[in-house]
Every structure is written in structure tokens, then in C-alpha cells.
Design a protein around this motif. Structure first.
Motif, PDB file in Angstrom:
ATOM      1  N   PHE A 148     -15.945 -23.535  28.319  1.00 48.83           N
ATOM      2  CA  PHE A 148     -15.004 -24.611  27.799  1.00 48.83           C
ATOM      3  C   PHE A 148     -15.230 -26.056  28.250  1.00 48.83           C
ATOM      4  O   PHE A 148     -15.074 -27.061  27.901  1.00 48.83           O
ATOM      5  CB  PHE A 148     -13.649 -24.289  27.713  1.00 48.83           C
ATOM      6  CG  PHE A 148     -13.307 -23.088  27.001  1.00 48.83           C
ATOM      7  CD1 PHE A 148     -13.160 -23.126  25.724  1.00 48.83           C
ATOM      8  CD2 PHE A 148     -12.980 -21.857  27.804  1.00 48.83           C
ATOM      9  CE1 PHE A 148     -12.808 -22.019  24.956  1.00 48.83           C
ATOM     10  CE2 PHE A 148     -12.761 -20.779  27.204  1.00 48.83           C
ATOM     11  CZ  PHE A 148     -12.564 -20.846  25.651  1.00 48.83           C
ATOM     12  N   THR A 149     -15.906 -26.135  29.556  1.00 48.23           N
ATOM     13  CA  THR A 149     -16.466 -27.193  30.116  1.00 48.23           C
ATOM     14  C   THR A 149     -17.945 -27.510  29.659  1.00 48.23           C
ATOM     15  O   THR A 149     -18.174 -28.647  29.610  1.00 48.23           O
ATOM     16  CB  THR A 149     -16.307 -27.201  31.899  1.00 48.23           C
ATOM     17  OG1 THR A 149     -16.911 -25.876  32.280  1.00 48.23           O
ATOM     18  CG2 THR A 149     -14.893 -27.278  32.216  1.00 48.23           C
ATOM     19  N   ASP A 150     -18.615 -26.403  29.767  1.00 45.00           N
ATOM     20  CA  ASP A 150     -19.983 -26.479  29.262  1.00 45.00           C
ATOM     21  C   ASP A 150     -20.289 -27.262  27.849  1.00 45.00           C
ATOM     22  O   ASP A 150     -21.189 -27.897  27.696  1.00 45.00           O
ATOM     23  CB  ASP A 150     -20.914 -25.391  29.314  1.00 45.00           C
ATOM     24  CG  ASP A 150     -21.412 -24.614  30.698  1.00 45.00           C
ATOM     25  OD1 ASP A 150     -21.210 -25.494  31.747  1.00 45.00           O
ATOM     26  OD2 ASP A 150     -21.478 -23.674  30.988  1.00 45.00           O
ATOM     27  N   VAL A 151     -19.344 -26.941  27.069  1.00 40.85           N
ATOM     28  CA  VAL A 151     -19.359 -27.547  25.473  1.00 40.85           C
ATOM     29  C   VAL A 151     -19.364 -29.024  25.857  1.00 40.85           C
ATOM     30  O   VAL A 151     -19.577 -29.711  24.612  1.00 40.85           O
ATOM     31  CB  VAL A 151     -18.439 -26.772  24.524  1.00 40.85           C
ATOM     32  CG1 VAL A 151     -18.909 -25.299  24.389  1.00 40.85           C
ATOM     33  CG2 VAL A 151     -17.055 -27.218  24.997  1.00 40.85           C
ATOM     34  N   VAL A 152     -18.898 -29.642  26.845  1.00 34.20           N
ATOM     35  CA  VAL A 152     -18.538 -30.940  26.852  1.00 34.20           C
ATOM     36  C   VAL A 152     -19.529 -31.577  27.966  1.00 34.20           C
ATOM     37  O   VAL A 152     -20.204 -32.333  27.861  1.00 34.20           O
ATOM     38  CB  VAL A 152     -17.282 -31.224  27.503  1.00 34.20           C
ATOM     39  CG1 VAL A 152     -16.911 -32.827  27.620  1.00 34.20           C
ATOM     40  CG2 VAL A 152     -16.092 -30.724  26.455  1.00 34.20           C
TER      41      VAL A 152
END
Length: 311
Positions: free
Chosen positions: A155-159
Motif C-alpha cells: 500500500f506504500t509501494d503503489v505510491v
């Protein structure tokens, strides 16, 4: 029980009445007085529970399983079984490795519990056909599968680390596509891509990391002449328009959404929609009368593309 009415409703058509789908999952084990862990590993028990639940609740359609750990287990991830709940994923190999470093492969019909599902479907399908009840295959969606493989960091990697996230999602897309292909081979009438955590991201992120990674799976479902739907959980308000446009015949939501809002958006795009019997407040806790809750949902949903089901 009316399989064709359910198919028509998911496809956004008008129906004589709203079809009914209990997302029974491991409740089917309870119906036949078996523990969930034993039930999910035994094709005879799985088929028996699904058929008995369909008969008991006069279902128009019913999932073979509602268990999003199937794909993960078939790739070798650690799974913890429970006697009264669905299994949970315990290991996340892509949290610190690439797909190649972790040695992950797209699973096939001989891996994990897939042989159990194939055998259970073979037993249950003719009995469900006699009941005029659709068999539903539920594949874990790409973002939810990515969260199983990579953990919460997805969920942080997608940003913040989009290249890595796309690499993980590309692999997940291939797994989901194979899953729906296997559900087609089981002769499931309706196939759902179930991505509950997709409500936790922004709409732009949904368009980038969910929509494109569902397209191959949706194409397989449609090419095989099956009916497609997309399941999402939580407050999916901000991404619901993208859900309507993802390409499936219909979609389903949970109790956190206003059904009138959902209905109007679904009809705008000509797709079917499902929900919104309150699973917690009505069915589990009894804070709201299940009967009154059902009446409210049926009144809001109507008979144009609506599937009555738990939220």
C-alpha cells in the motif's frame, strides 16, 4: 431458486424478482456440523456443505468457497487454518524479495487445494443444477493477492515504489487469470474477482493498479461465455465509479455503502449490483432486525440489475 434470474441481474437486466445469494463460505461447514479446517480440505464435505446450504437457504447462486487464501497456499505461502473461520495467510515472501528471488510460480490445477476444489465442483455442480442454483467461483483479486504476497508494504509501494508494485501486480494478474480459467474449467456459471482491499486506495491508484490487472481475467471469463462480477469491501465510495467501469458484468459491495447511491451508479453504467444485507449489524449481532434490514435493501435495490445478498 432461479439461476438464470441471477445471471440476468448480474448482467444489469430487469428481473421478475431480485435473486438471492448467500455468501456462505465456511458457514456451509457449520450447516453440516463440520469444522472449517476439515471442511475446506475434503472435497466430499465441501460439496455436501455447499449443496445443503443452497437447499437450506433456497439460494439462486452460491460460491464453491469464499476463501481468498487458495491462491496463496497453492504458491507455497504459510497458511493458518481455523475451526470456525477461513484460513489466514501468515507469510509474505515478496515483502523483501522479488518474484524471481522468491521462486514464485503461477499455480495450476494440481497445486495446493485446487484439486479439492475441482473434485468438489464435480460433485456439487449437477446437484446445484437440479436445484436451479448457480455455482460461483471466487478468485482472489490482484491487489488483495499482492497484499498476501508482499504484506502491507504494497500500500506504500503503489505510491512510493511504483516500479516494484507494478512488478508484483503483473505477477498477481497472471495468477488471477489462471484462477478464473480454472473456475471456468470447473463449469462455474458465475466468476467473481474478489478484491476487498481495493477500497483502501485512491481512485487514481485503483485505475493504475487494479483495473489493468483485472483485464486478462475478465477477458477469459467472457471468452468462455461465463458471467463476471467484481467484489469489493469497505467504504468503496471513492473508487465505485471505477468499479462500474472495470469491465465485469456486475459488482457487489458490503454494508458500509448506501445502496441507493450504488444502485444509481450501477444503472448509469448498465451493470448489475449486489448487497446490502448487513452482515454484522443484522445477521451477526442482531442490533438491526434482519427482516427489516432485508425489506429496506430489497426496496432500494428493486428488480433492475439487483442481487440481494449479504453486504
Amino acid at each position: 431458486m432461479a439461476k438464470q434470474i441471477l445471471i440476468d441481474a448480474i448482467r444489469g437486466k430487469r428481473t421478475a424478482k431480485p435473486p438471492w445469494v448467500p455468501y456462505s463460505g465456511v458457514h456451509s461447514a457449520f450447516v453440516i456440523n463440520e469444522p472449517a479446517d476439515k471442511f475446506l480440505k475434503d472435497p466430499q464435505l465441501l460439496a455436501k456443505g455447499v449443496v445443503e446450504t443452497a437447499r437450506k437457504y433456497k439460494a439462486d447462486g452460491i460460491p464453491l468457497v469464499f476463501d481468498l487464501s487458495v491462491e496463496s497456499e497453492s504458491m507455497g505461502l504459510e497458511i493458518k487454518y481455523w475451526k470456525d473461520n477461513v484460513p489466514s495467510v501468515q507469510s509474505h515472501p515478496l515483502s523483501d524479495k522479488t518474484v524471481e528471488e522468491a521462486g514464485l510460480k503461477v499455480p495450476g490445477p494440481g497445486d495446493g487445494r485446487w484439486p479439492v476444489l475441482f473434485e468438489a465442483a464435480k460433485i456439487a455442480k449437477p446437484q446445484l443444477d437440479e436445484l436451479d442454483c448457480a455455482l460461483m467461483g471466487l478468485a482472489c483479486g490482484p491487489l488483495t493477492l499482492a497484499s498476501h504476497l508482499a504484506g502491507v508494504r504494497i500500500f506504500t509501494d503503489v505510491v512510493k515504489n511504483k516500479e516494484k508494485a507494478h512488478h508484483v501486480l503483473d505477477f498477481c494478474s497472471r495468477v488471477v487469470t489462471k484462477s478464473v480459467e480454472m473456475y471456468c474449467d470447473m463449469d462455474c456459471d458465475i466468476i467473481a474477482i474478489v478484491d476487498p482491499v481495493a477500497s483502501q486506495i485512491r481512485d487514481a491508484t485503483f485505475k493504475e493498479f487494479v483495473t489493468p490487472y483485472c483485464q486478462d481475467a475478465i477477458k477469459i471469463i467472457h471468452d468462455r461465455g461465463k458471467t463476471s462480477t467484481f467484489f469489493i469491501c469497505g467504504d468503496a465510495t471513492k473508487v465505485l465509479e471505477s468499479v462500474c467501469q472495470i469491465g465485469t458484468h456486475g459488482f457487489a459491495i458490503d454494508e458500509q455503502l448506501n445502496l441507493t447511491f450504488v444502485r444509481d451508479l450501477a444503472r448509469k453504467y448498465g451493470v448489475g449490483f449486489g448487497g446490502n444485507l448487513k452482515l454484522t449489524l443484522a445477521l451477526s449481532l442482531g442490533i438491526i432486525s434482519p427482516r427489516e434490514d432485508a425489506i429496506v435493501s430489497l426496496a432500494a435495490g428493486g428488480t433492475h440489475g439487483y442481487v440481494f445478498a449479504p453486504g
